[in-house]
Design an enzyme around this catalytic site. Sequence first.
Site, PDB file in Angstrom:
ATOM      1  N   ASP A 148      -7.702 -12.882   4.353  1.00  0.00           N
ATOM      2  CA  ASP A 148      -6.427 -13.363   4.878  1.00  0.00           C
ATOM      3  C   ASP A 148      -5.736 -14.194   3.814  1.00  0.00           C
ATOM      4  O   ASP A 148      -5.956 -13.980   2.632  1.00  0.00           O
ATOM      5  CB  ASP A 148      -6.686 -14.107   6.197  1.00  0.00           C
ATOM      6  CG  ASP A 148      -5.512 -14.018   7.147  1.00  0.00           C
ATOM      7  OD1 ASP A 148      -4.406 -13.680   6.701  1.00  0.00           O
ATOM      8  OD2 ASP A 148      -5.684 -14.301   8.334  1.00  0.00           O
ATOM      9  N   HIS A 149      -4.935 -15.135   4.250  1.00  0.00           N
ATOM     10  CA  HIS A 149      -4.135 -15.888   3.287  1.00  0.00           C
ATOM     11  C   HIS A 149      -4.984 -16.373   2.117  1.00  0.00           C
ATOM     12  O   HIS A 149      -6.122 -16.789   2.306  1.00  0.00           O
ATOM     13  CB  HIS A 149      -3.529 -17.126   3.943  1.00  0.00           C
ATOM     14  CG  HIS A 149      -2.826 -16.821   5.225  1.00  0.00           C
ATOM     15  ND1 HIS A 149      -2.646 -17.738   6.209  1.00  0.00           N
ATOM     16  CD2 HIS A 149      -2.273 -15.678   5.674  1.00  0.00           C
ATOM     17  CE1 HIS A 149      -1.997 -17.191   7.214  1.00  0.00           C
ATOM     18  NE2 HIS A 149      -1.766 -15.921   6.921  1.00  0.00           N
ATOM     19  N   HIS A 154      -3.560 -10.672  18.148  1.00  0.00           N
ATOM     20  CA  HIS A 154      -3.862 -11.722  17.158  1.00  0.00           C
ATOM     21  C   HIS A 154      -3.793 -13.078  17.851  1.00  0.00           C
ATOM     22  O   HIS A 154      -2.902 -13.311  18.661  1.00  0.00           O
ATOM     23  CB  HIS A 154      -2.836 -11.637  16.018  1.00  0.00           C
ATOM     24  CG  HIS A 154      -3.147 -12.512  14.845  1.00  0.00           C
ATOM     25  ND1 HIS A 154      -2.985 -13.881  14.858  1.00  0.00           N
ATOM     26  CD2 HIS A 154      -3.628 -12.209  13.619  1.00  0.00           C
ATOM     27  CE1 HIS A 154      -3.343 -14.381  13.683  1.00  0.00           C
ATOM     28  NE2 HIS A 154      -3.744 -13.390  12.909  1.00  0.00           N
ATOM     29  N   TYR A 210       0.160 -14.752   0.252  1.00  0.00           N
ATOM     30  CA  TYR A 210      -0.143 -13.325   0.088  1.00  0.00           C
ATOM     31  C   TYR A 210      -0.080 -12.859  -1.368  1.00  0.00           C
ATOM     32  O   TYR A 210       0.441 -11.790  -1.660  1.00  0.00           O
ATOM     33  CB  TYR A 210       0.793 -12.485   0.970  1.00  0.00           C
ATOM     34  CG  TYR A 210       0.378 -12.545   2.422  1.00  0.00           C
ATOM     35  CD1 TYR A 210      -0.675 -11.774   2.890  1.00  0.00           C
ATOM     36  CD2 TYR A 210       1.004 -13.408   3.312  1.00  0.00           C
ATOM     37  CE1 TYR A 210      -1.087 -11.848   4.212  1.00  0.00           C
ATOM     38  CE2 TYR A 210       0.605 -13.486   4.644  1.00  0.00           C
ATOM     39  CZ  TYR A 210      -0.445 -12.698   5.082  1.00  0.00           C
ATOM     40  OH  TYR A 210      -0.852 -12.764   6.388  1.00  0.00           O
ATOM     41  N   CYS A 233      -9.285 -13.514  14.107  1.00  0.00           N
ATOM     42  CA  CYS A 233      -8.853 -14.208  12.891  1.00  0.00           C
ATOM     43  C   CYS A 233      -9.611 -15.528  12.790  1.00  0.00           C
ATOM     44  O   CYS A 233      -9.386 -16.450  13.574  1.00  0.00           O
ATOM     45  CB  CYS A 233      -7.342 -14.450  12.957  1.00  0.00           C
ATOM     46  SG  CYS A 233      -6.720 -15.325  11.516  1.00  0.00           S
ATOM     47  N   HIS A 270      -9.843 -10.585  10.582  1.00  0.00           N
ATOM     48  CA  HIS A 270      -9.172 -11.347   9.523  1.00  0.00           C
ATOM     49  C   HIS A 270     -10.153 -12.434   9.118  1.00  0.00           C
ATOM     50  O   HIS A 270     -10.561 -13.230   9.972  1.00  0.00           O
ATOM     51  CB  HIS A 270      -7.924 -12.037  10.056  1.00  0.00           C
ATOM     52  CG  HIS A 270      -6.752 -11.131  10.250  1.00  0.00           C
ATOM     53  ND1 HIS A 270      -5.522 -11.593  10.651  1.00  0.00           N
ATOM     54  CD2 HIS A 270      -6.604  -9.802  10.067  1.00  0.00           C
ATOM     55  CE1 HIS A 270      -4.673 -10.576  10.723  1.00  0.00           C
ATOM     56  NE2 HIS A 270      -5.308  -9.476  10.388  1.00  0.00           N
TER      57      HIS A 270
HETATM   58  C1  DNO Z   1       0.377 -14.532   9.029  1.00  0.00           C
HETATM   59  C2  DNO Z   1      -0.233 -13.603   9.950  1.00  0.00           C
HETATM   60  C3  DNO Z   1       0.566 -13.432  11.213  1.00  0.00           C
HETATM   61  C4  DNO Z   1       0.070 -12.202  11.909  1.00  0.00           C
HETATM   62  C5  DNO Z   1       0.712 -11.975  13.230  1.00  0.00           C
HETATM   63  C6  DNO Z   1       0.022 -10.844  13.942  1.00  0.00           C
HETATM   64  O1  DNO Z   1       0.072 -14.486   7.898  1.00  0.00           O
HETATM   65  O2  DNO Z   1      -1.542 -13.905  10.204  1.00  0.00           O
HETATM   66  O3  DNO Z   1       1.919 -13.320  10.913  1.00  0.00           O
HETATM   67  O4  DNO Z   1       0.357 -11.102  11.125  1.00  0.00           O
HETATM   68  O5  DNO Z   1       0.685 -13.083  14.013  1.00  0.00           O
HETATM   69  O6  DNO Z   1       0.854 -10.334  14.911  1.00  0.00           O
END
Ligand code: DNO
Length: 368
Positions: free
Chosen positions: A316-317, A206, A330, A244, A271
């Site tokens: 994602d978020h 990531h 989340y 991401c 992501h």
């Molecule tokens: C946060 C995430 C990160 C991700 C890690 C992957 O929301 O995008 O915590 O899970 O960095 O290792």
Amino acid sequence: MRMVFRWFGEGNDSVTLPQIKQIPGVEGVVWALHDIPPGEIWPKARIQEIKKQVERYGLHLDVVESVNIHESIKLGRADRDQYITNYIETIKNLASVDVKVICYNFMPVFDWVRTDLFGSLPDQSTALFYEKAKVTDMDPLELVEKIAANPDYTMPGWEPERLETLKDLFAAYLDVTEDDLIDHLRYFLEKVIPVCEEYDIKLAIHPDDPPWEIFGLPRIVTTQQRLREILNLVPSKYNGITLCSGALGVRRDNDIISMIREFQDHIHFAHIRNVKLYENGDFIETSHRANDGSIDINRIVRAYHDIGFDGYTRPDHGRHIWNEQSRPGYGLYDRALGIMYLWGLWDAYQLVKGKDESNVTNPYEFER
Ligand code: DNO
């Protein structure tokens, strides 16, 4: 595109498996054993437990996010071999339930960093916010003391159990350059990738979030060039990327579409999220819709469609909307809206390409 949804586990998430099951097109959860400290082996029995819970709802557990890397590995310390051996045991245990992708990161000390978990958006919703000046002016050690003095002061990724050792960690990283960190990643990958090949589990690194140096700590998963170097450290399909769009996209010099094209065979996990960038370097997360932020999610989905992407994908978020109480970033609602946006774009591109027949089943024909 195979849609999955992050789930923090029973009793650890406001979102339930039955809710996830009802989001259109979601086939599995993205999970982890969040209570197990980095460096320890994930026990088979605990993994089996998750499998049972998840499969009851017809979901799979193909994607893990994350198996975190012990700081000794990142620092290249003498005891790293033991932690790498443990990591390998965890990979084997995950293979026993058919996990296909492990997402991980190589960020020193902290995972993602924001300055406000509930920054305001014009529509009165809130979202994760990063104020550049605040981070630039912040002495991390002062921050440690602040955190110690006030347990309510939290920043995501700054787990309380890390705080005790934080001072020592900062001291240890003083001598570690970006090149050293790359070397330590190479050492780790050289040991782990052959096991991944044997057990058919792909690793997906990531990006650093945000993808620039903070608090004087070295950061290496930041740009297209760096990703290229990381893939070349150990050339193998099993040495891959979690692409991401939000983490990489806060740098204006990062071209996500060009990355999708270049790294297509190594993107094992996508992501997708949007972010609004401000001139002064601040940013706030927004809805997934292209028009709401600075990242062209529409063209990103088109790029994935163009390459025939069939990897795991997650929204994602999300923003906090409709008074939902959830883990920051989340919640259920905005991420579910995000999924429908991604599917809407995807299905439209299917149609444009004349591929709709293979995609759509007759609604009157599903089994009751
Ligand atoms: C946060 C995430 C990160 C991700 C890690 C992957 O929301 O995008 O915590 O899970 O960095 O290792």
